[in-house]
Enzyme design. Structure first.
Site, mmCIF file in Angstrom:
data_model
loop_
_atom_site.group_PDB
_atom_site.id
_atom_site.type_symbol
_atom_site.label_atom_id
_atom_site.label_comp_id
_atom_site.label_asym_id
_atom_site.label_seq_id
_atom_site.Cartn_x
_atom_site.Cartn_y
_atom_site.Cartn_z
ATOM 1 N N GLU A 8 25.894 -42.549 44.111
ATOM 2 C CA GLU A 8 25.431 -42.340 42.731
ATOM 3 C C GLU A 8 26.432 -41.536 41.910
ATOM 4 O O GLU A 8 26.444 -41.626 40.692
ATOM 5 C CB GLU A 8 24.065 -41.635 42.719
ATOM 6 C CG GLU A 8 22.915 -42.578 43.023
ATOM 7 C CD GLU A 8 21.531 -42.018 42.659
ATOM 8 O OE1 GLU A 8 21.426 -40.819 42.356
ATOM 9 O OE2 GLU A 8 20.570 -42.789 42.709
ATOM 10 N N HIS A 43 28.586 -50.904 68.777
ATOM 11 C CA HIS A 43 28.156 -52.136 69.435
ATOM 12 C C HIS A 43 27.508 -53.091 68.445
ATOM 13 O O HIS A 43 26.847 -54.043 68.840
ATOM 14 C CB HIS A 43 27.186 -51.807 70.579
ATOM 15 C CG HIS A 43 27.830 -50.942 71.624
ATOM 16 N ND1 HIS A 43 28.276 -51.440 72.826
ATOM 17 C CD2 HIS A 43 28.149 -49.619 71.624
ATOM 18 C CE1 HIS A 43 28.816 -50.448 73.531
ATOM 19 N NE2 HIS A 43 28.755 -49.341 72.818
ATOM 20 N N LYS A 80 14.997 -51.031 37.223
ATOM 21 C CA LYS A 80 13.675 -50.549 36.802
ATOM 22 C C LYS A 80 13.216 -51.313 35.567
ATOM 23 O O LYS A 80 12.059 -51.736 35.476
ATOM 24 C CB LYS A 80 13.729 -49.053 36.469
ATOM 25 C CG LYS A 80 13.958 -48.161 37.669
ATOM 26 C CD LYS A 80 13.866 -46.700 37.256
ATOM 27 C CE LYS A 80 14.387 -45.782 38.340
ATOM 28 N NZ LYS A 80 14.565 -44.414 37.896
#
Ligand code: PA5
Length: 428
Positions: A279, A300, A418
């Site tokens: 951010e 792995h 949003k």
């Protein structure tokens, strides 16, 4: 004390270029210290370490003490910067299996939209003494708002003293949580206006849940404050070096920074780091994309890619000098069956030494495979050392943002999804 090892960077950078970038980083450091760069008015996370609020720390300890005495469960409701710091510290300092003695169970909610999880949580709360800490600076983030409405209903149905069991952490004045606080007289903690979510772990946002989990918040706080003092000068400053190296590697075309930990207790710390860097740097079309890996588990899974895939990666290892574990590999069976598993060469060796060899081998192999990497060493996983690491990365990412000429303290990009979501949901 923290130590930055950058041996595996040197083959990838030109010393003169690094020296020049360090000069730029010193200027970025000045902008941070003097609050003179973009977002300079959002550096309250430094001020609160310079002038600690003793009364607030004491109040948090008292509230935490009450919750520890009375609660079976503390539900922490929040998302992003309003939960990742608490989760990081709590995970690092709690036993991997179980919890610290005297601590209630600490559960998180409001950090996603999964209805099944919320439903399961509400069922799980039945018959238990529940306290809630709802944390939202804006007080209008959808995920925690929905979770709080659901959990609040549960509390109001089952406890006569529901209002005493709800603790709100929010903006000094704005937002729906302030309205709810005023009508219900909930206990309230304030997130200072000049401290952004991802920089708020050392405010009540992180300190209350962490104190409930049984952590010495003074030591956490003091570790951070001591590191602020250590990093106040641009001279011999490992945070500046870290930011300068990342910036140079980004300029050379690397666009991903993988934070890899070798202790599972630090995996949530990795998620906190990821948000802090993602951010703070990722805007205006620039920044290194931050990812997190837990080794040797992920060697792995993504290990193949890191070693051998597209060369767009650098890596930051976060390592611990002393883990506190004295487990050694036991001797094999007696008699003929001895060493059937072929592990006798490790008999008596400590897991700490084996894990360290795994880091050494990985750092070398990744560098040989074209992944420049550096390692930040914490002395141990303790409140003090976590405080040190928290401040180190907050300082470094601020320098980094200034080097990129972005405001490291805002996050305009998170509004886009949003807006699109609220249109679909028909928000008035
Ligand atoms: O770092 C940030 O600012 C964000 O991650 C916020 O913490 C997150 O979006 C939650 O916001 P709020 O605390 O307002 O609910």
């Amino acid at each position: 004390m923290l130590r930055l090892d950058y041996e595996h960077i040197l083959p990838f950078v030109d010393p003169d270029q690094l020296e020049r970038r360090l000069g730029d980083a010193r200027e970025a450091h000045r902008l941070l210290i003097e609050k003179a760069g973009p977002g300079g008015d959002a550096t309250g996370w430094r001020d609160l370490l310079i002038q600690p609020d003793e009364a607030l720390l004491q109040d948090i300890e008292e509230t935490a003490g009450r919750i520890r005495e009375e609660a079976d469960i503390l539900v922490c409701i929040g998302i992003g910067g309003s939960y990742l710091g608490a989760e990081a510290v709590i995970q690092a300092l709690s036993p991997s299996l179980g919890r610290n003695e005297g601590s209630p169970e600490i559960l998180f909610a409001g950090h996603h939209m999964g209805g099944a999880y919320l439903q399961e949580l509400l069922e799980y709360l039945h018959g238990k003494s529940v306290f809630v800490n709802v944390i939202s600076k804006s007080g209008r983030t959808l995920e925690p708002a929905i979770a709080f409405r659901c959990v609040r209903k549960h509390l109001e149905r089952h406890f006569d003293d529901a209002g005493q069991r709800i603790i709100v952490t929010t903006d000094p004045e704005k937002g729906a949580l302030n309205t709810l606080c005023a009508t219900n007289e909930y206990k309230k903690y304030v997130i200072p206006s000049d401290v952004g979510g991802r920089f708020s772990v050392l405010t009540p946002v992180g300190l209350l849940p962490v104190a409930v989990a049984g952590t010495d918040i003074r030591a956490l706080f003091e570790g951070a404050a001591a590191t602020l003092v250590r990093l106040a000068s641009p001279k011999d400053n490992p945070a500046l070096l870290y930011a300068a190296i990342r910036s140079l590697l980004l300029q050379q075309g690397l666009c991903i920074d993988l934070l890899s930990v070798f202790e599972p207790a630090l995996s949530a710390f990795g998620r906190w780091w990821q948000q802090l860097f993602g951010e703070s740097e990722g805007k205006n079309g620039t920044g290194l994309f931050p990812c997190v890996a837990q080794y040797s588990t992920d060697l792995h899974s993504i290990g193949q890619y890191v070693q051998d895939g597209k060369r767009s990666l650098m890596e930051t290892f976060l390592m611990v000098e002393r883990t506190g574990s004295d487990l050694t590999v036991p001797a094999g069976a007696e008699g003929e069956a001895k060493n059937l598993d072929g592990l006798d060469y490790l008999s008596g060796r400590s897991m700490e030494a084996i894990n360290r060899a795994a880091w050494e081998g990985t750092a070398q192999a990744h560098a040989d495979g074209g992944v420049p990497n550096m390692t930040l060493w914490m002395a141990e996983i303790s409140p003090t050392c976590l405080g040190e690491a928290i401040y180190f990365f907050e300082h470094a990412v601020s320098i980094s943002g200034h080097l990129l000429h972005v405001n490291p303290f805002d996050q305009p990009g998170v509004e886009a999804y949003k807006k699109a979501m609220f249109t679909r949901l028909g928000k008035p």
